[in-house]
Design an enzyme around this catalytic site. Structure first.
Site, PDB file in Angstrom:
ATOM      1  N   GLU A 263      -7.124  -3.405   0.510  1.00  0.00           N
ATOM      2  CA  GLU A 263      -6.223  -2.252   0.458  1.00  0.00           C
ATOM      3  C   GLU A 263      -6.375  -1.415   1.717  1.00  0.00           C
ATOM      4  OE1 GLU A 263      -6.816  -0.064  -3.154  1.00  0.00           O
ATOM      5  OE2 GLU A 263      -6.293  -1.747  -4.445  1.00  0.00           O
ATOM      6  N   HIS A 281      -2.089   1.395  -6.022  1.00  0.00           N
ATOM      7  CA  HIS A 281      -3.314   2.028  -6.537  1.00  0.00           C
ATOM      8  C   HIS A 281      -3.015   3.430  -7.084  1.00  0.00           C
ATOM      9  CE1 HIS A 281      -7.941   1.657  -6.146  1.00  0.00           C
ATOM     10  NE2 HIS A 281      -7.633   2.425  -7.164  1.00  0.00           N
TER      11      HIS A 281
END
Length: 528
Positions: A263, A281
């Site tokens: 990420e 997220h």
């Protein structure tokens, strides 16, 4: 001089005001955390650093943090903090482990619905002027079986919501007792049974060596045809390449992911797969959750900087300055006893009993019990600390007992930890000698004396000739150096235990060779 705090991520004005109201000098620079060089240049001026997930507190940042005493993370995950480097510098790392639970659980439920009814794709199609009713045939949730991998704080909330939707819920969690499962209305099962029975699988566990790729190609092969997989926990829990293949083949009918192995996920093997719902997220991203954790971290950091009170610390026990010198070695002993038992426990736990005898019974046994629970839970929950451990144990239905008594035996003081599971009762005891070092003095009723090192081998065997020679030969041939060697037995020729400290990790093939000896019953590598 008033303590000085830097806020390098987006915290609410109310959180900033808490610092000011408590008399702390605060600099609010919500975009500074994105610039590592600028952060490194100024961090040396601050006693505290308040962050969310955007700020990466690396070893380099910590190296320049000459005044820094505490890092406060508004949220549960501390993946963006080098905790080892902070600990080495004596910097406390705090988090807010429970502020995001409801929000994350709700997101998992929302993602399950989104995948089951193909809502994102149907929305895009409809807004593009199409009317593809036959293309978007969904799956009904009612009466389906939801498989929870992890049934702690967030997982139990998901279970509650799913039961309200009239789903059946099965759960895999080694720390979930049968009684706790019954109380919250779920059925405790082994992982393979969950894979076999679940129509929807959702993950709610931290990322550890044990949970990495807990869903891989083999796991998917055991699942139902047309299963749905939801991950709003941590990237890396699911083998993304294996999942992509299963989505393409139709084995997995749909998936919903809020987290990814890398990420920010600007590209990923999953992207473009059929019936995949992705979010960036967002599990903790509601106004309520963001506000709760921001206010909580401001209060915690203020309490520490002004009064030395430690709350939700990842790397420090909550012990007052006055009792620290005498209590600290017993805290280490309690945590080692817990870790020893936790690494050897593989079934549901009903009760953990701590017995304190002698001088230690007069100490702060609450802190010692918390330390023991921390050690016990850490093999599966790496972010557990002395503050969160008791509540995490309660969530899993683990009954904790403290027993204090005056000195009765040969030792001036000792601690015994007993684990009662669905299958057995097993105990380990230890003491602290005059040198201040913790020692194991008894395991499963077998007396022995051992100091625990970083890498240990725990071996249960029959007390018969040839075992020691076999063990030494196997380790020697593999180049594994023995640091200490400790033996104990019930009686000649009966059950025995061997604790060996070695100078590094022992490879699995070596463990298998030790286990192959006819007198060996169990071999388990332990780390402390």
């Amino acid at each position: 001089m008033a303590p000085k705090v830097l806020i390098s991520d987006k915290l609410s004005p109310e959180a900033v005001q808490i610092f000011k109201d408590r008399g702390i000098d605060v600099d609010f620079m919500p975009d500074l955390g994105k610039d590592k060089e600028k952060l490194a240049a100024v961090i040396g001026n601050y006693d505290g650093l308040a962050i969310r997930s955007a700020t990466k507190v690396t070893e380099k940042i910590i190296a320049g943090a000459e005044r820094l005493k505490v890092i406060g993370r508004a949220g549960i995950g501390v993946d963006n903090v080098d905790v080892a480097a902070a600990t080495a510098r004596g910097i406390i790392v705090m988090n807010t482990p429970f502020g995001n639970a409801i929000t994350t659980a709700e997101h998992a439920i929302a993602m399950m619905f989104a995948a089951a009814r193909q809502i994102p794709e149907a929305n895009a199609s409809t807004q593009a002027g199409k009317w593809e009713k036959s293309r978007f045939i969904g799956t009904e949730i009612t009466s389906k079986t939801l498989g929870l991998i992890g049934c702690g704080n967030i997982g139990s909330i998901v279970a509650d919501r799913a039961l309200g939707l009239k789903m059946k819920v099965v759960a895999y969690d080694p720390f979930l007792s049968v009684e706790r499962a019954q109380d919250i209305g779920v059925e405790k099962v082994e992982l393979d049974e969950l894979f076999r029975r679940a129509d929807f699988v959702t993950l709610h566990v931290p990322m550890t060596d044990k949970t990495r790729n807990i869903i891989n190609a083999d796991a998917i092969a055991k699942m139902k045809e047309g299963v749905y997989i939801i991950n709003c926990a941590r990237g890396g829990l699911v083998d993304e390449v294996a999942l992509r293949a299963a989505l393409d083949s139709g084995k997995v009918k749909g998936a919903a992911f809020d987290v990814f192995s890398v990420e920010p996920a600007t590209e990923n093997v999953l992207f473009g797969a059929p019936n995949l719902v992705c979010t960036p997220h967002l599990g903790a991203s509601t106004m309520e959750a963001q506000e709760n954790v921001a206010l909580q971290v401001a209060e915690q950091m203020s309490d520490y900087l002004l009064h030395g009170a430690v709350t939700n610390a990842i790397n420090m026990p909550s012990i007052s300055a006055e009792e620290a010198p005498k209590l600290t070695p017993f805290v280490k002993l309690a945590e080692q006893l817990g870790s020893f038992a936790g690494q050897l426990t593989e079934t549901g736990v009903n009760t953990i009993r701590l017995e304190y005898e002698g001088e230690v019974a007069e100490m702060n046994v609450k802190a010692l019990t918390a330390a023991a629970l921390t050690g016990f839970l850490r093999p599966l929950l790496q972010t557990v600390n002395m503050v969160s451990a008791p509540s995490l144990a309660r969530e899993r239905g683990i009954h904790v007992e403290d027993v204090r008594r005056e000195q009765q035996g040969a030792y001036e003081n000792y601690i015994r930890l007993t684990v009662i599971t669905d299958r057995q009762e097993r105990s380990v005891a230890g003491t602290v000698f005059a040198d201040g070092k913790p020692r194991i003095i008894q395991v499963k009723g077998i007396n022995m004396e051992a100091e625990l090192g970083a890498h240990m081998l725990y071996v249960t065997n029959e007390d018969k000739p040839g075992f020691i020679g076999h063990l030494g030969m196997v380790l020697g041939e593999a180049g594994v150096n023995i640091a200490t060697f400790n033996l104990g037995r019930l009686a000649p020729g009966q059950d025995a235990i061997c604790l060996v400290e070695v100078d590094g990790e022992v490879p699995q093939p070596v463990i298998d060779r030790v286990l192959a000896h006819p007198h060996v019953k169990q071999v388990k590598p332990l780390s402390f």
